[in-house]
Design a protein around this motif. Structure first.
Motif, PDB file in Angstrom:
ATOM      1  N   GLU A  26      60.336  23.487   7.823  1.00 50.24           N
ATOM      2  CA  GLU A  26      61.270  24.770   7.590  1.00 50.24           C
ATOM      3  C   GLU A  26      62.375  24.174   6.331  1.00 50.24           C
ATOM      4  O   GLU A  26      62.424  24.820   5.260  1.00 50.24           O
ATOM      5  CB  GLU A  26      62.348  25.212   8.623  1.00 50.24           C
ATOM      6  CG  GLU A  26      61.679  25.801   9.739  1.00 50.24           C
ATOM      7  CD  GLU A  26      62.504  26.125  10.783  1.00 50.24           C
ATOM      8  OE1 GLU A  26      63.722  26.203  10.493  1.00 50.24           O
ATOM      9  OE2 GLU A  26      62.094  26.720  11.989  1.00 50.24           O
ATOM     10  N   SER A  73      56.328  30.223   0.779  1.00 51.74           N
ATOM     11  CA  SER A  73      57.621  29.612   0.830  1.00 51.74           C
ATOM     12  C   SER A  73      58.341  29.309  -0.728  1.00 51.74           C
ATOM     13  O   SER A  73      57.538  29.454  -1.552  1.00 51.74           O
ATOM     14  CB  SER A  73      57.755  28.391   1.414  1.00 51.74           C
ATOM     15  OG  SER A  73      57.110  27.424   0.485  1.00 51.74           O
ATOM     16  N   GLU A 129      54.359  30.224   4.891  1.00 57.23           N
ATOM     17  CA  GLU A 129      54.963  30.476   6.086  1.00 57.23           C
ATOM     18  C   GLU A 129      54.348  31.410   7.044  1.00 57.23           C
ATOM     19  O   GLU A 129      53.416  32.449   6.281  1.00 57.23           O
ATOM     20  CB  GLU A 129      56.506  31.240   5.728  1.00 57.23           C
ATOM     21  CG  GLU A 129      57.434  30.454   4.905  1.00 57.23           C
ATOM     22  CD  GLU A 129      58.758  30.893   4.481  1.00 57.23           C
ATOM     23  OE1 GLU A 129      58.929  31.930   5.259  1.00 57.23           O
ATOM     24  OE2 GLU A 129      59.279  30.775   3.713  1.00 57.23           O
ATOM     25  N   LYS A 181      50.328  24.804   5.028  1.00 58.60           N
ATOM     26  CA  LYS A 181      51.654  25.047   5.856  1.00 58.60           C
ATOM     27  C   LYS A 181      52.276  23.752   5.937  1.00 58.60           C
ATOM     28  O   LYS A 181      53.524  23.624   5.961  1.00 58.60           O
ATOM     29  CB  LYS A 181      51.576  25.838   7.069  1.00 58.60           C
ATOM     30  CG  LYS A 181      52.743  26.132   7.909  1.00 58.60           C
ATOM     31  CD  LYS A 181      52.635  26.995   9.050  1.00 58.60           C
ATOM     32  CE  LYS A 181      53.845  27.197   9.992  1.00 58.60           C
ATOM     33  NZ  LYS A 181      53.636  27.992  10.973  1.00 58.60           N
ATOM     34  N   ARG A 217      59.720  23.758   3.525  1.00 60.78           N
ATOM     35  CA  ARG A 217      59.442  25.127   2.856  1.00 60.78           C
ATOM     36  C   ARG A 217      60.752  25.496   1.781  1.00 60.78           C
ATOM     37  O   ARG A 217      60.412  26.079   0.881  1.00 60.78           O
ATOM     38  CB  ARG A 217      59.321  25.918   3.873  1.00 60.78           C
ATOM     39  CG  ARG A 217      58.016  25.945   4.666  1.00 60.78           C
ATOM     40  CD  ARG A 217      57.432  27.099   5.222  1.00 60.78           C
ATOM     41  NE  ARG A 217      58.085  27.415   6.277  1.00 60.78           N
ATOM     42  CZ  ARG A 217      58.136  27.048   7.556  1.00 60.78           C
ATOM     43  NH1 ARG A 217      57.256  26.337   7.922  1.00 60.78           N
ATOM     44  NH2 ARG A 217      59.047  27.524   8.734  1.00 60.78           N
TER      45      ARG A 217
END
Length: 265
Positions: A96, A180, A171, A165, A99
């Motif tokens: 996360e 992202s 995402e 990813k 990204r």
């Protein structure tokens, strides 16, 4: 190791630190970090346990309503040993953070070098840039439809998207994919000018566990985030074609993780 959304929220809050499972043999080891919707959950202990020794405190620490409820949940597959698993929140998923990070020129060059290596190792030839472009131009489109556009089998296509990813470039949505911010920067670096895109949705994405029919129904009314779902009553949602009892339960659990409820509750 599957963990319900409500339990994940409690693990992140620190109010759940145990899980119990019936397994023929342990499926996790101490130090295992599970990627979940709330971030990383780390396994802190694994030990076989006699269910007759479990207590109300064990049940509470596992998020069960009572010891009886915990034992009922362990009643299936009684021939398999029961395992007590310690769990703890270990922070956000590094993917996360990756990204969201926009790369500089040097990082973009390094990412393109990594994409070149993925292309070179692929039996179908270069695929990375075409796949990024396909996702960028078709956000939220189902994987089978994207795969069909490029003449690929869906499982192989999804496997390759997972590689992107891992690099922080895409995402996964409840339905389909999205680039992202990092992925957008990489794609734009190869274009004469940055591509115009719809504004990124603000709010918490719908959980993928509610299923495609429920996701489509919510999209049709513009309830594309949990914050928007919270403006509807449970009855209003249940009246939508495709939003069944399981989806309602999973939405309720996801809302609870944000401290939200259905309207009127």
């Amino acid at each position: 190791m599957m963990i319900r959304a409500s339990e994940l929220a409690a693990i992140r809050a620190g109010t759940i630190d145990l899980a119990f499972r019936r397994w023929a043999r342990p499926r996790v080891v101490v130090g295992t970090q599970l990627r979940t919707s709330v971030g990383l959950v780390e396994v802190t202990s694994v030990e076989e346990v006699d269910v007759a020794t479990l207590t109300e405190d064990d049940a509470a620490r596992a998020g069960a309503a009572s010891l009886t409820a915990l034992l009922d949940g362990l009643a299936a597959r009684p021939d398999d040993p029961a395992w007590r698993i310690g769990v703890a929140y270990a922070g956000p998923d590094p993917r996360e953070l990756l990204r969201a990070s926009v790369p500089d020129a040097g990082e973009v060059a390094a990412i393109h070098a990594r994409l070149d290596r993925l292309d070179a190792a692929s039996p179908i030839g270069p695929w990375t840039r075409a796949t990024l472009d396909l996702i960028d131009l078709n956000p939220g489109v189902r994987a089978p439809e994207l795969a069909a556009q490029v003449g690929r089998e869906t499982p192989d296509f999804k496997k390759d998207v997972r590689k992107l990813k891992e690099l922080g470039l895409t995402e996964s949505l409840a339905i389909g994919y999205l680039l992202s911010p990092r992925g957008e920067a990489v794609v734009d670096a190869g274009l004469p000018a940055p591509r115009e895109r719809a504004p990124r949705e603000e709010g918490t994405p719908l959980p993928r566990t509610i299923g495609a029919p429920a996701t489509r129904a919510l999209r049709e009314v513009g309830a594309t985030t949990l914050e928007k779902v919270a403006t509807y009553t449970a009855d209003e949602l249940a009246a939508m074609h495709g939003v069944g009892p399981i989806a309602l339960t999973r939405l309720r659990e996801a809302l609870a993780g944000l401290g939200l409820r259905y309207a009127g509750e």
